[in-house]
Design an enzyme around this catalytic site. Structure first.
Site, PDB file in Angstrom:
ATOM      1  N   HIS A 173      -8.206  -0.992   0.398  1.00  0.00           N
ATOM      2  CA  HIS A 173      -7.275  -2.061   0.034  1.00  0.00           C
ATOM      3  C   HIS A 173      -8.143  -3.353   0.118  1.00  0.00           C
ATOM      4  CE1 HIS A 173      -4.382   0.338   2.510  1.00  0.00           C
ATOM      5  NE2 HIS A 173      -5.422   0.709   3.138  1.00  0.00           N
ATOM      6  N   GLN A 223       1.389 -10.809  -3.382  1.00  0.00           N
ATOM      7  CA  GLN A 223       0.022 -10.506  -3.012  1.00  0.00           C
ATOM      8  C   GLN A 223      -0.716  -9.721  -4.066  1.00  0.00           C
ATOM      9  OE1 GLN A 223      -0.234  -7.925   0.551  1.00  0.00           O
ATOM     10  NE2 GLN A 223      -1.746  -9.312   1.337  1.00  0.00           N
ATOM     11  N   HIS A 248      -5.484  -0.997  -4.776  1.00  0.00           N
ATOM     12  CA  HIS A 248      -5.680  -0.016  -4.178  1.00  0.00           C
ATOM     13  C   HIS A 248      -6.691   0.894  -4.799  1.00  0.00           C
ATOM     14  CE1 HIS A 248      -2.250  -1.572  -2.162  1.00  0.00           C
ATOM     15  NE2 HIS A 248      -2.734  -1.402  -1.271  1.00  0.00           N
ATOM     16  N   ASP A 257      -2.774  -7.453  -4.559  1.00  0.00           N
ATOM     17  CA  ASP A 257      -3.193  -6.139  -4.241  1.00  0.00           C
ATOM     18  C   ASP A 257      -4.026  -5.602  -5.075  1.00  0.00           C
ATOM     19  OD1 ASP A 257      -2.941  -5.617  -1.465  1.00  0.00           O
ATOM     20  OD2 ASP A 257      -0.887  -5.519  -1.426  1.00  0.00           O
ATOM     21  N   LYS A 272     -14.020  -3.553   7.712  1.00  0.00           N
ATOM     22  CA  LYS A 272     -13.589  -4.388   6.510  1.00  0.00           C
ATOM     23  C   LYS A 272     -14.721  -5.485   6.446  1.00  0.00           C
ATOM     24  CE  LYS A 272     -10.855  -7.299   9.453  1.00  0.00           C
ATOM     25  NZ  LYS A 272      -9.533  -8.360   9.480  1.00  0.00           N
ATOM     26  N   CYS A 328       0.899  -1.349  -0.251  1.00  0.00           N
ATOM     27  CA  CYS A 328       0.198   0.017  -0.135  1.00  0.00           C
ATOM     28  C   CYS A 328       0.901   1.407   0.321  1.00  0.00           C
ATOM     29  CB  CYS A 328      -1.056   0.039   1.100  1.00  0.00           C
ATOM     30  SG  CYS A 328      -0.384  -0.701   2.589  1.00  0.00           S
ATOM     31  N   ARG A 343       7.620 -11.201   4.745  1.00  0.00           N
ATOM     32  CA  ARG A 343       7.164 -10.689   6.163  1.00  0.00           C
ATOM     33  C   ARG A 343       7.999 -11.825   7.083  1.00  0.00           C
ATOM     34  NH1 ARG A 343       0.601 -10.030   5.584  1.00  0.00           N
ATOM     35  NH2 ARG A 343       0.700  -7.997   3.939  1.00  0.00           N
TER      36      ARG A 343
END
Length: 643
Positions: free
Chosen positions: A508, A379, A383, A381, A462, A332, A361
């Site tokens: 997100h 990932q 946005h 992702d 969320k 992000c 991570r």
């Protein structure tokens, strides 16, 4: 006192009563099934005395809280059995978990799988004894002395970490006493259907700096038939284990040189790239643009985003030119910098920016698990930057896209809406607007959902999508999160229709989640027998003997020219052996060629779906399989072909 029950009805009593007595007053059948209670939202024992107005639910094994109390009691029964058999064993913790329970044990001679049968036998004796469970409390200092006398150092450490004025609760059953907050069943008698399933190593308190203990896993049910069904699912899950199938099918590998960092092999890369091609196709159609942001960015960025303060333990860092840098754990912040690359107008919004970003991570070594829990993953992702009045439609668009993805693979799923937690940022107005936008979008789509009060992220509410695989396990993959805080922290702006500067709102979202984890789920969901469009090898050509190898190569060339993932088994083996090998590799189609096929320009087709399909024209077969691949059809596998 007035007791409000789960269905809204009320019961009035003129004296204090225990939860079990109230259950008996409602129904003797309910009292027999009761495992625990829930009083004003808090789980309590059936022996808890109610002496004032409250909301009360009687929890059975069908309720999560009831199941937890039942299995937590099973955990204590197991610990008691262990102490009877191995008095020198030291007890750490033994909670209920989603599908059973465990207890961590420290013993100079570690327990092994051979000990489980003895422990189970002793547990059956304890159940037969029908020992009442009694709760009592001690002040902190007395509790410490009590556990020191019992020579239970792990319990002493747990108590010493509690506040000095804490009152500590214990549960006693026969000669066995354990430190525990509860709740528990009234006696050991109902816990008849149980099984100890496995052992594993577990660091005390989850820290690699502490001693490695032995964790014994088990599960328990109210009925033997339910236990047997659960154990059958476990056996089926073992057959489907993505680590085992991934190795057998040549998809990926893990090496000691890179713990938690998966290596994708050629066939695995075909599978992964096919998924990524599909991702790009549906996102382009949905109006997304794709970006790619750097894998490593400066400390300043992560300080602004809040990750440096709140997530640093999970980040890999380095120093470049005397400045701190971090490998990104999330995409992000990079996406935000891409948004800032040029001035934005309300006419540019919504701006949907997708990224297949590689993130790292630091996961503890004991938590690593094949592709399901890794230290490096892609990932999927996206946005979305938007105006407040666009929130609802954007949420609906994302939810529809996630539904499209899960439906393609045959997954059922359920939805959860998580609302504002106690530790949150932002105004009441922002939270109310965001939560109602999520709720409204779900209502517009007609999606059933469960509300998790107070379980949202600190920066916004969320929606989570929990998919169910072919053997009934659930996996949380898709997520939609609303965020007011990062646009504020990074001072994002757009020029509104009024000519003034405004702050965008940010979504997100992920559909697959981690691509690696999703591949692991797919391997287990399909037991390695992927639909044709996703299979690394879609067709294998098999010549009956070397005499027909040239014709087989001609067939192979035509398949590959048509864009079909095909190969040929050229080994000097009998055709029956080659067919069995192709079945073990779960290849959708086999084309067998011999004298008759070469003479007539045909192929003999054998598939996972229908078995022997007979002779077909090669051109017709290519047309049919190309249509199957294009439509991403999922065909049912014939029972005998699954073996």
């Amino acid at each position: 006192m007035i007791i409000t029950l789960k269905d809204g009805s009320k019961k009035e009593y003129d004296h204090a009563m225990s939860v079990i007595d109230i259950a008996s007053d409602i129904s003797e059948g309910l009292a027999r099934m009761a495992c625990a209670g829930e009083m004003d939202g808090q789980a309590v024992d059936l022996r808890t005395v109610v002496d004032s107005d409250c909301e009360l639910s009687i929890l059975t094994f069908q309720d999560e809280g009831g199941k937890a109390a039942f299995r937590h009691t099973a955990s204590h029964i197991m610990a008691q059995a262990i102490k009877r058999l191995y008095p020198d064993a030291k007890l750490a913790i033994g909670p209920s978990v989603s599908d059973g329970f465990y207890y961590d044990i420290d013993r100079e001679i570690p327990l092994t799988a051979e000990d489980l049968e003895k422990i189970e036998a002793e547990m059956k004796k304890i159940v037969k004894e029908g020992l009442p469970l009694e709760r009592f409390e001690l002040p902190r200092e007395e509790a410490i002395a009590f556990m020191k006398e019992k020579e239970e150092p792990y319990k002493v450490e747990l108590i010493e970490d509690l506040p000095k004025d804490a009152v500590i609760s214990f549960y006693r059953q026969g000669e066995f006493t354990d430190l525990c907050a509860g709740p528990h069943l009234m006696t050991t008698k109902p816990v008849k259907a149980f099984k100890l399933t496995s052992l594993a190593g577990a660091y005390w308190r989850g820290s690699e700096k502490n001693k490695m203990l032995t964790r014994i896993y088990g599960t328990a049910f109210t009925k033997k038939a339910d236990l047997e069904e659960h154990l059958a699912r476990i056996e089926e899950a073992k057959k489907r284990d993505h680590r085992k199938l991934g190795k057998e099918l040549g998809l990926f590998m893990m090496r000691d040189e890179g713990p938690g960092f998966p290596f994708f092999l050629p066939k695995g890369m075909v599978l992964k790239n096919t998924l990524l091609d599909y991702w790009r196709e549906i996102h382009t159609k949905a109006g997304y643009v794709e970006i790619s942001t750097p894998i490593m960015l400066s400390r300043h960025l992560w300080e602004t985003s809040g990750h440096w303060d709140h997530y640093k333990e999970n980040m890999y860092t380095t120093v470049i030119d005397e400045q701190d840098f971090a490998i990104k754990p999330m995409n992000c912040p990079g996406g935000i910098l891409a948004y800032q690359s040029e001035p934005r107008s309300y006419r540019d919004l919504p701006l949907r920016m997708g990224e297949l970003g590689l993130v790292h991570r630091h996961e503890k070594s004991g938590q690593l698990h094949g592709l399901m829990r890794v230290r490096c993953f892609t990932q999927d992702d996206a946005h979305i930057f938007m105006t407040p009045d666009q929130i609802r439609d954007e949420i609906k668009g994302v939810a529809s896209l996630i539904d499209q993805v899960y439906s393609l693979f045959g997954f059922k799923y359920h939805v959860e809406l998580s609302t504002r937690p106690e530790d949150s940022m932002g105004s009441d107005e922002d939270w109310e607007m965001a939560t109602e936008a999520l709720r409204g979008a779900l209502d517009d789509l007609g999606l059933d959902y469960v509300v998790n009060e107070g379980d949202g992220a600190f920066y916004g509410p969320k929606i989570d999508f929990h998919l169910e695989d072919s053997i009934g396990r659930t996996w949380q993959c898709g997520t939609i999160q609303l965020d007011f805080q990062l646009p504020l922290r990074f001072e994002l702006e757009y020029i509104g229709a009024d000519g003034e500067k405004h702050r965008p709102i940010m979504i997100h979202r992920v559909a697959f989640g981690s691509i690696e984890r999703f591949i692991g789920i797919l391997i287990e969901h399909f037991a390695g027998a992927f639909p044709t469009w996703l299979s690394p090898i879609q067709v294998r050509v098999l010549a009956i003997s070397d005499k027909y190898m040239d014709y087989g190569k001609k067939v192979l060339a035509e398949l590959q020219e048509a864009g079909i993932c095909a190969d040929m088994d050229t080994r000097a083996e009998k055709i029956g052996y080659k067919i069995r090998e192709a079945r073990l590799e779960k290849i959708p189609y086999m084309l067998v060629v011999g004298a008759k096929e070469e003479e007539e320009g045909l192929v003999s087709v054998r598939s996972r779906f229908l078995g022997d399909e007979g002779q077909k024209d090669l051109g017709g077969f290519i047309t049919a399989i190309k249509e199957e691949i294009k439509s991403r059809e999922i065909r049912e596998v014939k029972a005998e072909e699954q073996k």
